[in-house]
Write a protein that holds these residues in place. Structure first.
Motif, mmCIF file in Angstrom:
data_model
loop_
_atom_site.group_PDB
_atom_site.id
_atom_site.type_symbol
_atom_site.label_atom_id
_atom_site.label_comp_id
_atom_site.label_asym_id
_atom_site.label_seq_id
_atom_site.Cartn_x
_atom_site.Cartn_y
_atom_site.Cartn_z
ATOM 1 N N ARG A 282 0.722 -1.333 0.033
ATOM 2 C CA ARG A 282 0.037 -0.069 0.017
ATOM 3 C C ARG A 282 0.927 1.069 0.089
ATOM 4 O O ARG A 282 1.533 1.800 1.053
ATOM 5 C CB ARG A 282 -0.969 0.032 1.311
ATOM 6 N N MET A 283 0.852 1.876 -1.402
ATOM 7 C CA MET A 283 1.682 2.924 -1.263
ATOM 8 C C MET A 283 1.243 4.298 -0.622
ATOM 9 O O MET A 283 0.117 4.764 -0.875
ATOM 10 C CB MET A 283 2.161 3.189 -2.943
ATOM 11 N N GLY A 284 1.901 4.841 0.032
ATOM 12 C CA GLY A 284 1.323 5.893 0.906
ATOM 13 C C GLY A 284 0.800 5.685 2.264
ATOM 14 O O GLY A 284 0.649 6.611 3.103
ATOM 15 N N GLU A 285 0.984 4.558 2.815
ATOM 16 C CA GLU A 285 0.568 3.968 3.954
ATOM 17 C C GLU A 285 1.657 4.227 5.025
ATOM 18 O O GLU A 285 2.735 3.391 4.670
ATOM 19 C CB GLU A 285 -0.003 2.425 3.933
ATOM 20 N N ILE A 286 1.515 4.799 6.072
ATOM 21 C CA ILE A 286 2.753 4.854 7.019
ATOM 22 C C ILE A 286 3.054 3.551 7.822
ATOM 23 O O ILE A 286 2.264 2.828 8.322
ATOM 24 C CB ILE A 286 2.477 5.971 8.216
ATOM 25 N N GLU A 287 4.460 3.062 7.995
ATOM 26 C CA GLU A 287 4.678 1.831 8.493
ATOM 27 C C GLU A 287 4.543 1.945 9.979
ATOM 28 O O GLU A 287 5.286 3.227 10.450
ATOM 29 C CB GLU A 287 5.998 1.684 8.009
ATOM 30 N N GLU A 288 4.072 1.078 10.615
ATOM 31 C CA GLU A 288 3.841 1.089 12.135
ATOM 32 C C GLU A 288 5.118 0.801 12.918
ATOM 33 O O GLU A 288 5.134 1.106 14.275
ATOM 34 C CB GLU A 288 2.660 0.321 12.438
ATOM 35 N N LYS A 289 5.845 -0.119 12.426
ATOM 36 C CA LYS A 289 6.755 -0.493 13.296
ATOM 37 C C LYS A 289 7.919 0.364 14.188
ATOM 38 O O LYS A 289 8.167 0.278 15.143
ATOM 39 C CB LYS A 289 7.879 -1.406 12.427
ATOM 40 N N PRO A 290 8.348 1.486 13.329
ATOM 41 C CA PRO A 290 9.033 2.511 14.160
ATOM 42 C C PRO A 290 8.375 3.205 15.152
ATOM 43 O O PRO A 290 9.013 3.475 16.198
ATOM 44 C CB PRO A 290 9.435 3.438 12.882
ATOM 45 N N PHE A 291 7.181 3.443 14.941
ATOM 46 C CA PHE A 291 6.348 4.077 15.986
ATOM 47 C C PHE A 291 6.283 3.110 17.204
ATOM 48 O O PHE A 291 6.550 3.628 18.494
ATOM 49 C CB PHE A 291 4.882 4.281 15.489
ATOM 50 N N VAL A 292 6.033 1.818 16.920
ATOM 51 C CA VAL A 292 5.841 1.034 18.291
ATOM 52 C C VAL A 292 7.350 0.803 18.940
ATOM 53 O O VAL A 292 7.227 0.740 20.245
ATOM 54 C CB VAL A 292 5.197 -0.510 17.643
ATOM 55 N N ASP B 223 14.704 10.239 14.368
ATOM 56 C CA ASP B 223 14.964 9.927 13.008
ATOM 57 C C ASP B 223 14.020 8.897 12.372
ATOM 58 O O ASP B 223 13.479 8.920 11.296
ATOM 59 C CB ASP B 223 16.302 9.688 12.796
ATOM 60 N N GLU B 224 13.722 7.666 13.048
ATOM 61 C CA GLU B 224 13.105 6.560 12.441
ATOM 62 C C GLU B 224 11.540 6.927 12.205
ATOM 63 O O GLU B 224 10.869 6.755 11.328
ATOM 64 C CB GLU B 224 13.034 5.419 13.416
ATOM 65 N N ILE B 225 10.840 7.460 12.985
ATOM 66 C CA ILE B 225 9.479 7.943 12.853
ATOM 67 C C ILE B 225 9.543 8.891 11.719
ATOM 68 O O ILE B 225 8.375 9.190 11.004
ATOM 69 C CB ILE B 225 9.036 8.430 13.951
#
Length: 633
Positions: A503-513, A577-579
């Motif tokens: 899904r292009m444009g969907e934010i990846e959740e792993k850095p936030f968690v 930086d990751e988020i």
């Protein structure tokens, strides 16, 4: 020994027996001492070891073990210990029946106490226990007397009451070892120090007063009448200190003998284990050598097979080339025969008939050779077809691009030529007064060239439009095919695969968690992380927020992230930086794939290389999965 290390290195295993005579003679002459000062035996060749007191049997076993020992023993050690074994068996055989003589202890003067008969286990007696003297304490309770004489460490106390005169006796039991004897003696000496011993009791028995008396029980107490004597006879026996010492000595000698026997058994087991270890080591060495030989043979056989395979392939290729050469030569020969037969057509009918037959035969041969040649070409074409099939898609796309570029270059070139001709016409018009006829002819020729160039440019423009339309149709078809693949293959391309849907444009959740886990508890981190992801996903959908800037790089205009944007700077400072990278990556994808709608779209993706997947890669992946499913069925 006085022979050198060079001689030692020259001694082989078979010569060890021959060299034992010299150290044997030195042992006989007394150069090497075997007997110790106290009658024990020692090994003169192992002077550095701690154990030097051997019995005859142990020393003989030691010498034999070293003489027949493992390969890590030197030949010199084996020779010396072989000579020692011979010396023990020949010259000291009489020592085998004699135990090593222990050092005689000095005679100790026996005291009267050692000959006294004590009650054993050690027992103390307390008498003249009167109830009035204890101020109401329970004198019948053994706990009272255990506490009173606790410094002498008694085990138990038994009391015997005399109801007639309201007095009592107490029996105090101690440990049956020497510590108990010391405690009992201290118990008796305490009463002697207070002048309340057995001696004073015998003197003042008729008028004892209120004091208690105590002593260690002996033979007269053991033989006395009454409950105390009966109790002592039932629970103990009479022994002197000398008897107890002798019994302890016998027990110790028995234990030492048992331990010596166990040591002998352990030594025998150790020798047996050493022998088995040597056997296993030799067997393992042979196995390793055989393994190395087999490995070397396998390696040589593999190299031989590879060499034979290469030679076989080379021979096949050479034979094929030779057959092709012969085929070409036969074809040329048949062609020359046909030409020769054609020249002889003017001969007689018989010759013509003969020529016709030969022609038929030659034609048949020629046809056979041609069929063979065709089959050879088909085989070569089949080999090349796979390579051409892989190149075809790229060549089609490249040819379209090259054709468009050529048409564009030709169009630009024609436009320049037209402008040049127009400029020349303008110049010729200004020069019309001089040599008017020549000028008119030149202008006429230039007008014809101009019309021809304009016509060519119109043809190129028409062809260019046609190619553009075809390219758009191809792009539409490819996009439709990608859409159908995305719709129909969601189940097949899901999970952890190299080719899949993203899904292009969907934010990846792993850095936030990951970041929230470092600051909050596990349960709270998940909730807070998903909340922040949802907030920034909504920010990406807002058309009024467009954090991009236009830059020119090497003559090309590019649109990049504006790192000075206030929201992005605040996000980076607050969450790291990751988020920040996760949000900017989604921004770039939204701007590339859906800048108008600003919502995530599904795209075929090559996860292994991190790029958009081509239709060819997707189709190859699907075919590979279908083959795998067929094999499983």
């Amino acid at each position: 020994m006085d022979y050198s290390s060079d001689q030692e290195s020259d001694i082989s295993e078979s010569e060890i027996v021959e060299y034992k005579e010299k150290p044997y003679e030195q042992l006989k002459t007394g150069k090497y001492k075997v007997k110790g000062t106290n009658g024990t035996l020692r090994c003169p060749f192992c002077a550095g070891k701690k154990k030097q007191d051997y019995r005859y049997k142990d020393l003989l076993q030691h010498a034999s073990g070293v003489a027949k020992g493992s390969a890590n023993r030197s030949a010199k050690q084996k020779v010396n210990h072989l000579a020692l074994a011979k010396y023990l068996e020949t010259d000291l055989a009489s020592e085998s029946d004699q135990a090593p003589r222990a050092v005689e202890p000095k005679p100790v003067t026996r005291t009267q106490e050692q000959d006294d008969l004590f009650v054993w286990p050690w027992t103390g007696i307390i008498t003249n226990i009167v109830t009035e003297q204890m101020n109401g304490n329970d004198l019948g309770d053994s706990a009272y007397w255990l506490k009173k004489f606790s410094k002498h460490k008694p085990l138990e106390v038994h009391t015997f009451w005399n109801d007639m005169d309201q007095t009592a006796l107490a029996i105090v039991r101690f440990n049956n070892d020497w510590t108990g004897f010391m405690n009992a003696t201290a118990f008796e000496k305490a009463f002697e120090a207070d002048r309340h011993s057995k001696k004073e009791w015998n003197v003042q028995k008729q008028h004892p007063g209120s004091n208690i008396y105590g002593w260690v029980a002996r033979a007269d107490d053991y033989s006395s009448e009454g409950p105390v004597g009966e109790y002592l006879r039932n629970t103990g026996e009479l022994k002197t200190i000398s008897d107890i010492v002798e019994a302890a000595k016998q027990d110790r000698n028995t234990i030492v003998a048992n331990l010596a026997n166990e040591i002998d058994l352990k030594n025998e087991n150790l020798d047996e284990l050493q022998y088995k270890y040597n056997e296993k080591s030799m067997s393992l060495s042979r196995m390793l050598e055989e393994k190395d030989k087999l490995h070397h043979a396998f390696y040589e056989e593999t190299r031989k097979m590879q060499r034979l395979a290469r030679d076989h392939v080379r021979r096949i290729l050479e034979e094929q080339e030779k057959l092709n050469y012969e085929l070409d030569s036969k074809r040329k020969e048949l062609d020359s025969w046909c030409k020769e037969l054609n020249k002889r057509e003017a001969l007689t009918e018989r010759e013509k008939q003969k020529l016709d037959d030969e022609k038929k035969k030659n034609n048949e041969r020629n046809n056979s050779l041609q069929m063979a040649s065709i089959e050879q070409k088909k085989a070569d074409e089949n080999v090349l077809k796979l390579v051409e099939e892989q190149k075809r898609e790229k060549e089609e796309a490249l040819s379209k691009i090259l054709q468009l570029e050529k048409q564009l270059d030709a169009k630009q070139k024609l436009e320049m030529e037209i402008e040049e001709i127009k400029g020349k016409l303008q110049v010729m018009k200004h020069l019309g007064d001089e040599d008017d006829t020549a000028v008119q002819n030149k202008m006429k020729e230039m007008n014809e060239d101009l019309e021809e160039k304009v016509g060519e440019m119109e043809n190129l423009e028409s062809l260019n439009q046609t190619l553009i339309v075809k390219e758009r149709q191809s792009n539409d078809e490819l996009q439709a095919a990608r859409t159908e693949l995305i719709t129909g293959l969601k189940d097949m391309l899901s999970g952890r695969t190299n080719i899949g849907l993203k899904r292009m444009g969907e934010i990846e959740e792993k850095p936030f968690v990951k970041t929230y886990k470092q600051r909050f508890s596990l349960e709270e981190a998940n909730v807070q992380a998903y909340t922040l992801v949802s907030l920034w996903q909504e920010n990406l959908k807002k058309p009024e927020w467009h954090p991009f800037k236009i830059v020119e790089v090497e003559g090309k205009t590019l649109e990049i992230i504006n790192e000075e944007d206030e929201k992005l700077q605040k996000l980076k400072q607050e969450w790291g930086d990751e988020i920040y990278m996760a949000v900017t990556t989604s921004l770039k994808e939204i701007n590339e794939y859906n800048p108008s709608g600003r919502y995530p779209v599904i795209e075929l993706w090559n996860f292994k290389e991190g790029r958009k997947a081509t239709l060819k890669e997707v189709i190859q992946y699907i075919l590979k999965n279908l083959k795998t499913l067929k094999r499983k069925r």
